[in-house]
Enzyme design. Structure first.
Site, PDB file in Angstrom:
ATOM      1  N   ARG A  73       7.094  10.955  55.357  1.00  0.00           N
ATOM      2  CA  ARG A  73       6.673  11.992  56.318  1.00  0.00           C
ATOM      3  C   ARG A  73       7.665  12.037  57.482  1.00  0.00           C
ATOM      4  O   ARG A  73       7.957  11.023  58.096  1.00  0.00           O
ATOM      5  CB  ARG A  73       5.283  11.654  56.833  1.00  0.00           C
ATOM      6  CG  ARG A  73       4.692  12.706  57.732  1.00  0.00           C
ATOM      7  CD  ARG A  73       3.312  12.299  58.222  1.00  0.00           C
ATOM      8  NE  ARG A  73       2.311  12.329  57.182  1.00  0.00           N
ATOM      9  CZ  ARG A  73       1.118  11.741  57.291  1.00  0.00           C
ATOM     10  NH1 ARG A  73       0.798  11.050  58.366  1.00  0.00           N
ATOM     11  NH2 ARG A  73       0.240  11.828  56.315  1.00  0.00           N
ATOM     12  N   ARG A 142       1.458   9.790  66.817  1.00  0.00           N
ATOM     13  CA  ARG A 142       1.948  10.561  65.667  1.00  0.00           C
ATOM     14  C   ARG A 142       2.653  11.834  66.126  1.00  0.00           C
ATOM     15  O   ARG A 142       2.784  12.090  67.318  1.00  0.00           O
ATOM     16  CB  ARG A 142       0.765  10.914  64.765  1.00  0.00           C
ATOM     17  CG  ARG A 142       0.021   9.707  64.204  1.00  0.00           C
ATOM     18  CD  ARG A 142       0.849   9.024  63.142  1.00  0.00           C
ATOM     19  NE  ARG A 142       0.121   7.964  62.475  1.00  0.00           N
ATOM     20  CZ  ARG A 142      -0.600   8.114  61.374  1.00  0.00           C
ATOM     21  NH1 ARG A 142      -0.758   9.312  60.830  1.00  0.00           N
ATOM     22  NH2 ARG A 142      -1.187   7.085  60.799  1.00  0.00           N
ATOM     23  N   LYS A 208      -4.029   5.055  64.530  1.00  0.00           N
ATOM     24  CA  LYS A 208      -3.208   6.243  64.785  1.00  0.00           C
ATOM     25  C   LYS A 208      -3.649   6.928  66.078  1.00  0.00           C
ATOM     26  O   LYS A 208      -4.818   6.808  66.484  1.00  0.00           O
ATOM     27  CB  LYS A 208      -3.313   7.200  63.621  1.00  0.00           C
ATOM     28  CG  LYS A 208      -4.725   7.649  63.338  1.00  0.00           C
ATOM     29  CD  LYS A 208      -4.823   8.678  62.239  1.00  0.00           C
ATOM     30  CE  LYS A 208      -4.568   8.108  60.865  1.00  0.00           C
ATOM     31  NZ  LYS A 208      -4.922   9.007  59.767  1.00  0.00           N
ATOM     32  N   LYS A 210      -3.210  10.765  68.210  1.00  0.00           N
ATOM     33  CA  LYS A 210      -2.704  12.136  68.028  1.00  0.00           C
ATOM     34  C   LYS A 210      -2.748  12.936  69.328  1.00  0.00           C
ATOM     35  O   LYS A 210      -3.751  12.905  70.042  1.00  0.00           O
ATOM     36  CB  LYS A 210      -3.518  12.829  66.941  1.00  0.00           C
ATOM     37  CG  LYS A 210      -3.388  12.090  65.603  1.00  0.00           C
ATOM     38  CD  LYS A 210      -4.110  12.771  64.484  1.00  0.00           C
ATOM     39  CE  LYS A 210      -3.744  12.100  63.154  1.00  0.00           C
ATOM     40  NZ  LYS A 210      -4.444  12.695  62.028  1.00  0.00           N
ATOM     41  N   CYS A 432      -5.814  19.681  51.715  1.00  0.00           N
ATOM     42  CA  CYS A 432      -4.957  18.489  51.815  1.00  0.00           C
ATOM     43  C   CYS A 432      -4.385  18.190  50.426  1.00  0.00           C
ATOM     44  O   CYS A 432      -4.846  18.737  49.431  1.00  0.00           O
ATOM     45  CB  CYS A 432      -5.774  17.311  52.324  1.00  0.00           C
ATOM     46  SG  CYS A 432      -6.950  16.713  51.103  1.00  0.00           S
ATOM     47  N   CYS A 438      -2.669  11.043  46.822  1.00  0.00           N
ATOM     48  CA  CYS A 438      -3.347  10.354  47.920  1.00  0.00           C
ATOM     49  C   CYS A 438      -4.242   9.227  47.407  1.00  0.00           C
ATOM     50  O   CYS A 438      -5.132   9.454  46.582  1.00  0.00           O
ATOM     51  CB  CYS A 438      -4.185  11.353  48.718  1.00  0.00           C
ATOM     52  SG  CYS A 438      -5.031  10.547  50.086  1.00  0.00           S
ATOM     53  N   CYS A 473     -11.536  14.091  50.662  1.00  0.00           N
ATOM     54  CA  CYS A 473     -12.399  13.013  51.156  1.00  0.00           C
ATOM     55  C   CYS A 473     -12.728  13.297  52.614  1.00  0.00           C
ATOM     56  O   CYS A 473     -12.111  14.166  53.228  1.00  0.00           O
ATOM     57  CB  CYS A 473     -11.710  11.653  51.004  1.00  0.00           C
ATOM     58  SG  CYS A 473     -10.438  11.354  52.238  1.00  0.00           S
ATOM     59  N   CYS A 477      -8.194  15.647  56.349  1.00  0.00           N
ATOM     60  CA  CYS A 477      -6.799  15.901  56.717  1.00  0.00           C
ATOM     61  C   CYS A 477      -6.485  17.392  56.857  1.00  0.00           C
ATOM     62  O   CYS A 477      -5.532  17.749  57.536  1.00  0.00           O
ATOM     63  CB  CYS A 477      -5.876  15.242  55.701  1.00  0.00           C
ATOM     64  SG  CYS A 477      -6.070  13.449  55.677  1.00  0.00           S
TER      65      CYS A 477
HETATM   66 FE1  SRM Z   1      -4.429  12.498  57.016  1.00  0.00          FE
HETATM   67  C1  SRM Z   1      -4.817   9.384  55.777  1.00  0.00           C
HETATM   68  C2  SRM Z   1      -2.434  13.325  54.475  1.00  0.00           C
HETATM   69  C3  SRM Z   1      -3.479  15.214  58.733  1.00  0.00           C
HETATM   70  C4  SRM Z   1      -7.167  12.150  59.035  1.00  0.00           C
HETATM   71  N1  SRM Z   1      -3.701  11.488  55.424  1.00  0.00           N
HETATM   72  C5  SRM Z   1      -3.959  10.194  55.104  1.00  0.00           C
HETATM   73  C6  SRM Z   1      -3.071   9.755  53.927  1.00  0.00           C
HETATM   74  C7  SRM Z   1      -1.811   9.200  54.488  1.00  0.00           C
HETATM   75  C8  SRM Z   1      -3.737   8.796  52.930  1.00  0.00           C
HETATM   76  C9  SRM Z   1      -3.512   7.320  53.133  1.00  0.00           C
HETATM   77  O1  SRM Z   1      -3.747   6.790  54.242  1.00  0.00           O
HETATM   78  O2  SRM Z   1      -3.121   6.679  52.171  1.00  0.00           O
HETATM   79  C10 SRM Z   1      -2.844  11.129  53.245  1.00  0.00           C
HETATM   80  C11 SRM Z   1      -1.587  11.251  52.394  1.00  0.00           C
HETATM   81  C12 SRM Z   1      -1.778  12.260  51.282  1.00  0.00           C
HETATM   82  C13 SRM Z   1      -0.530  12.647  50.591  1.00  0.00           C
HETATM   83  O3  SRM Z   1      -0.415  12.366  49.371  1.00  0.00           O
HETATM   84  O4  SRM Z   1       0.326  13.254  51.198  1.00  0.00           O
HETATM   85  C14 SRM Z   1      -2.972  12.048  54.435  1.00  0.00           C
HETATM   86  N2  SRM Z   1      -3.095  13.911  56.716  1.00  0.00           N
HETATM   87  C15 SRM Z   1      -2.427  14.155  55.559  1.00  0.00           C
HETATM   88  C16 SRM Z   1      -1.691  15.473  55.602  1.00  0.00           C
HETATM   89  C17 SRM Z   1      -0.398  15.467  54.816  1.00  0.00           C
HETATM   90  C18 SRM Z   1      -2.652  16.568  55.079  1.00  0.00           C
HETATM   91  C19 SRM Z   1      -2.103  17.942  54.918  1.00  0.00           C
HETATM   92  O5  SRM Z   1      -2.737  18.675  54.165  1.00  0.00           O
HETATM   93  O6  SRM Z   1      -1.126  18.335  55.523  1.00  0.00           O
HETATM   94  C20 SRM Z   1      -1.560  15.627  57.128  1.00  0.00           C
HETATM   95  C21 SRM Z   1      -0.322  14.988  57.671  1.00  0.00           C
HETATM   96  C22 SRM Z   1      -0.191  15.229  59.152  1.00  0.00           C
HETATM   97  C23 SRM Z   1       1.113  14.789  59.744  1.00  0.00           C
HETATM   98  O7  SRM Z   1       2.129  15.417  59.481  1.00  0.00           O
HETATM   99  O8  SRM Z   1       1.099  13.833  60.532  1.00  0.00           O
HETATM  100  C24 SRM Z   1      -2.786  14.868  57.601  1.00  0.00           C
HETATM  101  N3  SRM Z   1      -5.146  13.475  58.641  1.00  0.00           N
HETATM  102  C25 SRM Z   1      -4.671  14.652  59.126  1.00  0.00           C
HETATM  103  C26 SRM Z   1      -5.608  15.222  60.047  1.00  0.00           C
HETATM  104  C27 SRM Z   1      -5.461  16.574  60.741  1.00  0.00           C
HETATM  105  C28 SRM Z   1      -4.705  16.480  62.032  1.00  0.00           C
HETATM  106  O9  SRM Z   1      -4.278  15.406  62.447  1.00  0.00           O
HETATM  107  O10 SRM Z   1      -4.549  17.517  62.658  1.00  0.00           O
HETATM  108  C29 SRM Z   1      -6.683  14.350  60.127  1.00  0.00           C
HETATM  109  C30 SRM Z   1      -7.999  14.570  60.906  1.00  0.00           C
HETATM  110  C31 SRM Z   1      -7.846  14.332  62.364  1.00  0.00           C
HETATM  111  C32 SRM Z   1      -8.023  12.894  62.695  1.00  0.00           C
HETATM  112  O11 SRM Z   1      -7.055  12.150  62.689  1.00  0.00           O
HETATM  113  O12 SRM Z   1      -9.173  12.493  62.957  1.00  0.00           O
HETATM  114  C33 SRM Z   1      -6.377  13.243  59.245  1.00  0.00           C
HETATM  115  N4  SRM Z   1      -5.737  10.993  57.389  1.00  0.00           N
HETATM  116  C34 SRM Z   1      -6.817  11.082  58.221  1.00  0.00           C
HETATM  117  C35 SRM Z   1      -7.567   9.847  58.120  1.00  0.00           C
HETATM  118  C36 SRM Z   1      -8.853   9.505  58.905  1.00  0.00           C
HETATM  119  C37 SRM Z   1      -8.477   8.901  60.210  1.00  0.00           C
HETATM  120  C38 SRM Z   1      -9.609   8.460  61.052  1.00  0.00           C
HETATM  121  O13 SRM Z   1      -9.376   7.618  61.911  1.00  0.00           O
HETATM  122  O14 SRM Z   1     -10.720   8.928  60.946  1.00  0.00           O
HETATM  123  C39 SRM Z   1      -6.897   9.057  57.177  1.00  0.00           C
HETATM  124  C40 SRM Z   1      -7.298   7.647  56.704  1.00  0.00           C
HETATM  125  C41 SRM Z   1      -6.763   6.570  57.566  1.00  0.00           C
HETATM  126  O15 SRM Z   1      -6.028   6.776  58.526  1.00  0.00           O
HETATM  127  O16 SRM Z   1      -7.102   5.432  57.258  1.00  0.00           O
HETATM  128  C42 SRM Z   1      -5.759   9.810  56.723  1.00  0.00           C
END
Ligand code: SRM
Length: 561
Positions: A73, A142, A208, A210, A432, A438, A473, A477
């Site tokens: 990323r 991030r 993380k 944000k 997502c 994932c 899930c 995301c």
């Molecule tokens: Fe996310 C984890 C993809 C935005 C909440 N996210 C993941 C992981 C890395 C899975 C992992 O930990 O093994 C996913 C990788 C999938 C893949 O194959 O690419 C993943 N998240 C994404 C992306 C690529 C989704 C997308 O459709 O674009 C986004 C990448 C953003 C970036 O460039 O940085 C992405 N994730 C988000 C968002 C939306 C936002 O930030 O605006 C959220 C919800 C907001 C938030 O953070 O609460 C989000 N991702 C999570 C979470 C839950 C975090 C939490 O504390 O509740 C996880 C799980 C974790 O961190 O353990 C996670």
């Protein structure tokens, strides 16, 4: 920590020698994956170890190891890239990845499918293109989001992109581990007194973190979902920033059947002038660093700290740390949303075009040549590139004289066009990646949502302009808890449907139906749409209707023949 046990992640960070781990040694080994400690350290470098979930079972039956690959990323504050940087990333994706680029919901670009043997070359080449991946993942600040066009659009004269970059740079990890491993920088021997991470310390943040900056009349970044959301307050003539309304404690991730985890909208904290911005954000980050949970990662986001301690405590603690007194919020903010799709005139007379990219995936398949088309347009017209928070792409600085030709190329390569084949329903949809990359996905998202939209279009709902967001899930995301209609995977081929959010991004939706199978999703959604069509008032939107009527009433309206 009151005698409670630190999580294993905390111990790994502490023992990592500031994000070195022994990644360098493991890179040299002829294995296809890293040990789990190094895999956790790699996240801070912008790298996720994944495996192909489609082949998992078959390989397990054949007693083969998992089919490992890596997701990388990038970190792109405000989503901005020069044409050279984009073309460099495009070339890298052809050489080392599954041949796709993917725009994320936080305005970055991801690569999928890099094998371990190519990891060093890929990271090295990304850096040669002056793009970084440092801190794109991991327990640090991030990618900082901002409206991708505010500096060029004639309605939005403020350059929030530079502020996003300034914030992002300030919060980058300072250890040179990344550069030593991926860019072959000489190791710098440190004196005992050198402070390697003055801000983060050796434990980094509990989780993380944000940050995003919005314009009041363009909440395309979903400001209420950020740990720190900044809403710029403009001067009366709209040309300058008076300061920022600060929101804290947003976050969407939760776990099914664990009510102690929940999505939360950020709370309004106060107003701050531009000169105190970084110091104030630093104060907030340090409160989370010092008080955020280190014993339970599920409870480690700042939203829980704020709910545990209270907003007044948080404000007092911030004032003590920063010696800056926040002012009362500037009122009068009315949130709206723009996706920046289609042609818009820039304030310098040039044009930008927002191009819909379904679920952010840039790839070629059959007659649809999105990747080839973007490359040709960017190469020929040297357009700058901006990734949007809705997984789309914007090409900027286009001369009036080139518009027609670019339109022709967009048609030729099979892009969705607003005036032709992009339905309103598809336009505001997001999913997502979920399966197969994932590791956390419970069900499908990106691979399934397009066919649900196809089916709803076929049933005649294509013109309904509402936000549908699907995640595999409850980590959410694609931000489904904010959508007018959210779909969240709960187990293999079982999904929950949520309704009642809004495009303006000021409201969470509510659970409407649990455990719907993939093949029934379009049917259940069409029943909801019919109920809306038969009962909305005035110009009420779908999400507003659901919010007004309430879940139980929607259910009884639907059950009426
Ligand atoms: Fe996310 C984890 C993809 C935005 C909440 N996210 C993941 C992981 C890395 C899975 C992992 O930990 O093994 C996913 C990788 C999938 C893949 O194959 O690419 C993943 N998240 C994404 C992306 C690529 C989704 C997308 O459709 O674009 C986004 C990448 C953003 C970036 O460039 O940085 C992405 N994730 C988000 C968002 C939306 C936002 O930030 O605006 C959220 C919800 C907001 C938030 O953070 O609460 C989000 N991702 C999570 C979470 C839950 C975090 C939490 O504390 O509740 C996880 C799980 C974790 O961190 O353990 C996670």
């Amino acid at each position: 920590m009151d005698g409670e046990k630190k999580t294993k992640e905390e111990i790994i960070k502490e023992n990592s020698n500031y994000l070195h781990g022994n990644v360098k040694d493991e890179l040299l080994k002829k294995t296809s994956s890293f040990n789990s400690d190094n895999a956790k350290i790699l996240k801070f470098h912008g790298i996720y170890q994944q495996d192909n979930r489609d082949s998992r079972q078959e390989r397990a039956e054949k007693k083969l190891e998992k089919e490992f690959s890596f997701m990388i990323r990038t970190k792109l504050p405000g989503g901005q890239l020069t044409p050279e940087q984009y073309l460099g990333l495009d070339e890298i994706s052809n050489k080392y990845t599954n041949k796709t680029l993917r725009i994320t919901t936080r305005q970055t670009i991801q690569f999928h499918g890099v094998i371990k043997g190519n990891l060093h070359k890929t990271l090295n080449e990304i850096n040669k293109n002056l793009v970084n991946t440092y801190g794109a993942c991991g327990d640090v600040v991030r990618n900082v989001m901002s409206c991708p066009v505010c500096d060029i659009d004639s309605n939005h004269p403020i350059n929030l992109g530079t502020i996003a970059k300034e914030i992002s740079d300030y919060f980058l990890p300072r250890t040179r581990a990344y550069y030593e491993i991926w860019v072959n920088e000489e190791k710098i021997e440190l004196d005992n007194n050198d402070v390697v991470e003055p801000l983060y310390g050796k434990f980094y943040l509990p989780r993380k973190f944000k940050i995003g900056i919005a314009l009041p009349d363009d909440n395309c970044i979903d400001v209420f979902t950020q740990d720190v959301g900044l809403v710029s307050v403009l001067s009366d003539d709209g040309k300058g920033i008076l300061g920022y309304n600060i929101l804290v404690g947003g976050g969407l991730g939760h776990t099914h059947n664990k009510p102690e985890t929940y999505p939360r909208l950020a709370s309004e904290l106060g107003f701050i002038e531009p000169e105190y911005l970084i110091k104030t954000i630093e104060g907030i980050v340090l409160i989370q660093r010092d008080y955020g949970s280190r014993t339970d990662r599920r409870h480690a986001r700042m939203k829980y700290l704020i709910d545990d301690k209270g907003l007044e405590w948080f404000k007092d603690e911030l004032a003590i740390r920063t010696k800056i007194k926040l002012k009362p919020l500037k009122s009068g903010v009315k949130y709206t949303f723009h996706d920046h799709i289609d042609w818009h005139k820039q304030k310098d007379g040039n044009w930008y075009v927002g191009i819909f990219i379904e679920n952010g995936r840039i790839f070629d398949s059959g007659n649809i040549l999105i990747k080839t088309g973007l490359k040709e347009i960017i190469e020929t017209y040297k357009t700058n590139v901006r990734a949007t928070p809705n997984q789309n792409i914007i090409l900027t600085n286009i001369k009036e004289a080139d518009k027609n030709q670019i339109d022709k190329l967009l048609d030729k390569y099979g892009f969705y066009r607003v005036s032709k084949n992009l339905s309103s329903l598809r336009r505001f949809s997001m999913a997502c990646p979920a399966l197969p990359t994932c590791g956390l996905a419970l069900a499908e998202a990106e691979r399934t949502l397009p066919s649900i939209i196809n089916e709803l279009e076929r049933l005649g709902y294509g013109d309904d302009a509402l936000s549908i967001r699907m995640s595999g899930c409850p980590n959410s995301c694609s931000r489904p808890p904010m959508a007018e209609l959210g779909i969240i995977g709960m187990s293999a081929d079982r999904y929950n449907i949520y309704v009642g959010g809004n495009l303006e991004g000021t409201r969470l939706n509510k659970l409407y139906m649990e455990g719907v199978t993939g093949k029934n999703l379009a049917l259940e959604i069409s029943r909801l749409f019919n109920t809306y069509r038969g009962n909305y008032k005035g110009d009420e939107k779908f999400g507003d209707f659901c919010n007004r009527v309430g879940i139980e009433n929607i259910k009884s309206l639907i059950s009426k023949p």
